[in-house]
Design an enzyme around this catalytic site. Structure first.
Site, PDB file in Angstrom:
ATOM      1  N   ASP A  56       0.921  -1.651   0.194  1.00 49.90           N
ATOM      2  CA  ASP A  56      -0.138  -0.448  -0.073  1.00 49.90           C
ATOM      3  C   ASP A  56       0.568   1.221  -0.026  1.00 49.90           C
ATOM      4  O   ASP A  56       1.468   1.202   0.980  1.00 49.90           O
ATOM      5  CB  ASP A  56      -0.869  -0.111   1.064  1.00 49.90           C
ATOM      6  CG  ASP A  56      -1.845   1.090   1.024  1.00 49.90           C
ATOM      7  OD1 ASP A  56      -2.469   1.474   0.130  1.00 49.90           O
ATOM      8  OD2 ASP A  56      -1.679   1.803   2.207  1.00 49.90           O
ATOM      9  N   THR A  89      -3.223   5.519  -4.497  1.00 54.41           N
ATOM     10  CA  THR A  89      -1.611   6.495  -3.542  1.00 54.41           C
ATOM     11  C   THR A  89      -1.025   6.735  -4.513  1.00 54.41           C
ATOM     12  O   THR A  89      -0.044   6.928  -4.795  1.00 54.41           O
ATOM     13  CB  THR A  89      -1.654   6.170  -2.444  1.00 54.41           C
ATOM     14  OG1 THR A  89      -1.017   4.563  -2.475  1.00 54.41           O
ATOM     15  CG2 THR A  89      -2.577   6.534  -1.044  1.00 54.41           C
ATOM     16  N   THR A  90      -0.276   5.185  -4.619  1.00 53.68           N
ATOM     17  CA  THR A  90       0.457   4.973  -5.270  1.00 53.68           C
ATOM     18  C   THR A  90       0.643   5.171  -7.008  1.00 53.68           C
ATOM     19  O   THR A  90       1.871   5.827  -7.707  1.00 53.68           O
ATOM     20  CB  THR A  90       1.144   3.477  -5.545  1.00 53.68           C
ATOM     21  OG1 THR A  90       0.891   2.276  -4.364  1.00 53.68           O
ATOM     22  CG2 THR A  90       2.038   3.210  -6.178  1.00 53.68           C
ATOM     23  N   ASP A 381      -8.734   0.415   1.452  1.00 54.88           N
ATOM     24  CA  ASP A 381      -9.027   1.055   0.001  1.00 54.88           C
ATOM     25  C   ASP A 381     -10.078   0.776  -0.250  1.00 54.88           C
ATOM     26  O   ASP A 381     -10.387   1.680  -1.242  1.00 54.88           O
ATOM     27  CB  ASP A 381      -7.940   0.876  -0.690  1.00 54.88           C
ATOM     28  CG  ASP A 381      -6.243   0.750   0.208  1.00 54.88           C
ATOM     29  OD1 ASP A 381      -6.907   2.125   0.385  1.00 54.88           O
ATOM     30  OD2 ASP A 381      -5.540   0.243  -0.362  1.00 54.88           O
TER      31      ASP A 381
END
Length: 551
Positions: A56, A89-90, A381
């Site tokens: 994550d 997010t990545t 998520d």
């Protein structure tokens, strides 16, 4: 004229830009291998030996001890993405890093940073327009699509082995807590239990409180229970000022104790008079009060967290009150069952069978603590993306499809823009290719072949064409059910652009004092490269070097 202190460090011009860009790229590179369904995990070991295993993006960046100020701007991108959407997010960080990489090439060609910033902003605006025009509408009734969205968010994470079950539970949880005008996923409580397998996870329509009955003589279970939620204590009130009680003979002491006991019994009698079967208390419960409660057959729990008190009240239809004296008939909630049960070796109180569960609990199980922690991150998520989808009602295909389409359309758009800004827009288009390219690399595929196939399909008008990381084929992601909320992409592009522009516009870094960095341990920084004091990329991005072999 010297205007800075002796310990101050200053880096200017291209040195400053280069230093900041390198820091930003290093952050993006650290999470790039985690992107996509075949992304790898990172093991992060802190100074006390604590271990986190995850892929994550935001968790990795939070756990890493990053000192460099420009690098921290990229970390903020992931935190904004997490707060706003809960996923992607990545993607946001990787795009930000690639934008900086493309900008560095333009700076080397003497394109001014302000021109690049202007072009990037124009490209981001155009990108959001294209995505909104091509978004697919989804309604709250379309349960199948909501489950697919939750499943997509968990793909490639620790929960993947049971993602079908968990996706169903997540959708049920979000729909249960949905109000007419908003969805607050804080009303979905997540309880982690080590033991069993991920498949044993379940959704409790009600609240699981990590507390036990305060007295062994209280019943284990009450059906059709009236539930009181009290924020205060079931104890004798203390005086507001410091006071002394002088006792001159044993009878006075006994009278004093009798008075206290009577007051505590009156408190319990008030609960009995109102037919309360279960009471959750935010503060303490006196031993004598516990005795009277047990005698009356009332289940009681003490020192319950504020958040749990609110969830219990919301779930049972009751209200949180300050004390027993404030309790009215309308403040009492109702639950079909309140029982103390063993789960994974721990005793907890289950408040279930409520009429309209506006607060629910996801009980997540797993073989080890690391597994359960990673399942929780995946579920968080998924909760975020389902909430976002219900709020916005629009989704996009996954598998690198939106980025490929944007890359092609922005190249066309660049031709209509005059001046040097078109170079920046083309660079922005090139930067977006990093997503499908990375998906291919992480899946062990040839990134060039995959990009060529994707572009070919998009050139022929197939907006939903994306890369299947498992087969290596370019397929219709919408048909396959690989979809994610529109806001995941628009927020990622917006945050990444803003962070990249902010870093590019910095041409002077002035550090007051010697910042922690990659210099020598004895504090002698003479051999450091320009700007080395600003986090010292040579030392492993400042604190990142402390992660040892984690990366």
């Amino acid at each position: 004229m010297i205007i800075l202190g002796e310990d101050s460090q200053r880096t200017q011009g291209k040195d400053a830009q280069s230093m900041n860009i390198t820091a930003g790229k290093a952050v993006a590179e650290s999470v790039r291998t985690t992107l996509g369904p075949k992304g790898m995990d990172k093991m992060l070991v802190d100074s006390s030996g604590g271990v986190v295993v995850t892929n994550d993006g935001v968790t990795i960046l939070k756990e890493m001890d990053i000192d460099h100020p420009a690098a921290n701007m990229i970390v903020e991108v992931s935190e904004t993405q997490e707060d706003e959407v809960g996923d992607g997010t990545t993607t946001a960080v990787v795009i930000a890093g690639e934008l900086l990489d493309q900008a560095e090439e333009l700076i080397d060609q003497d394109v001014h940073a302000t021109t690049i910033a202007q072009g990037f902003r124009q490209a981001a605006e155009k990108a959001k327009e294209v995505l909104e025009d091509n978004a697919i509408d989804v309604s709250a009734e379309d349960r199948e699509t909501l489950v697919k969205i939750a499943s997509t968010a968990m793909t490639g994470k620790g929960a993947e082995s049971a993602k079908d079950l968990l996706a169903e539970l997540v959708v049920d949880a979000v729909l249960a807590v949905q109000d007419e005008d908003s969805i607050d996923t804080d009303n979905v409580s997540v309880e982690k239990v080590v033991g069993g397998s991920i498949d044993n996870s379940e959704l409790i329509e009600g609240v699981v409180v990590d507390k036990e009955r305060v007295d062994e003589n209280m019943p284990y279970m009450v059906e059709d229970a009236n539930v009181a939620v009290i924020d205060g204590a079931l104890e004798v009130r203390e005086t507001e000022i410091d006071a002394e009680v002088n006792v001159t003979d044993p009878d006075q002491l006994q009278q004093f104790l009798d008075r206290e006991e009577k007051e505590l019994k009156e408190m319990v009698d008030k609960l009995v008079d109102k037919d309360v079967d279960v009471v959750f208390v935010g503060d303490g419960i006196d031993d004598m009060a516990q005795h009277y409660l047990a005698k009356a057959g009332i289940i009681a729990a003490r020192r319950v967290k504020d958040s749990d008190l609110k969830r219990i009240a919301r779930s049972t239809g009751g209200k949180v009150v300050g004390s027993v004296d404030d309790l009215d008939e309308g403040d009492i909630g109702f639950a079909g069952s309140v029982a103390q049960k063993d789960i994974g070796g721990d005793e907890r109180l289950f408040v279930e069978d409520v009429e309209d569960a506006k607060s629910v609990t996801l009980v997540l199980r797993g073989g080890t603590e690391h597994v359960v922690d990673e399942v929780e991150r995946a579920v968080e998520d998924a909760l975020g993306v389902v909430r976002t989808t219900l709020e916005d009602g629009k989704v996009l295909p996954g598998g690198g499809a939106p980025e490929t389409e944007l890359s092609l359309q922005l190249r066309d758009f660049a031709g209509s823009v005059g001046g040097r800004e078109q170079l920046a827009i083309e660079a922005f288009a090139d930067a977006l290719d990093v997503v499908p390219r990375t998906l291919a690399e992480n899946a062990g595929l040839d990134p060039i072949d995959s990009l060529v196939d994707l572009r070919q399909k998009h050139d022929s008008g197939q907006f939903a064409a994306g890369l299947d990381a498992y087969s290596g084929e370019v397929i219709d992601m919408e048909e396959e059910g690989v979809v994610e909320p529109l806001r995941v992409k628009t927020q990622a592009i917006e945050s990444a652009t803003e962070a990249a522009v902010m870093i590019l516009r910095i041409d002077d870094v002035i550090a007051a004092g010697d910042l922690k960095g990659g210099g020598s341990d004895d504090g002698d920084d003479e051999d450091m490269p320009p700007g080395g004091g600003m986090g010292g990329m040579g030392g492993g991005m400042g604190g990142m070097g402390g992660m040892g072999g984690a990366m």
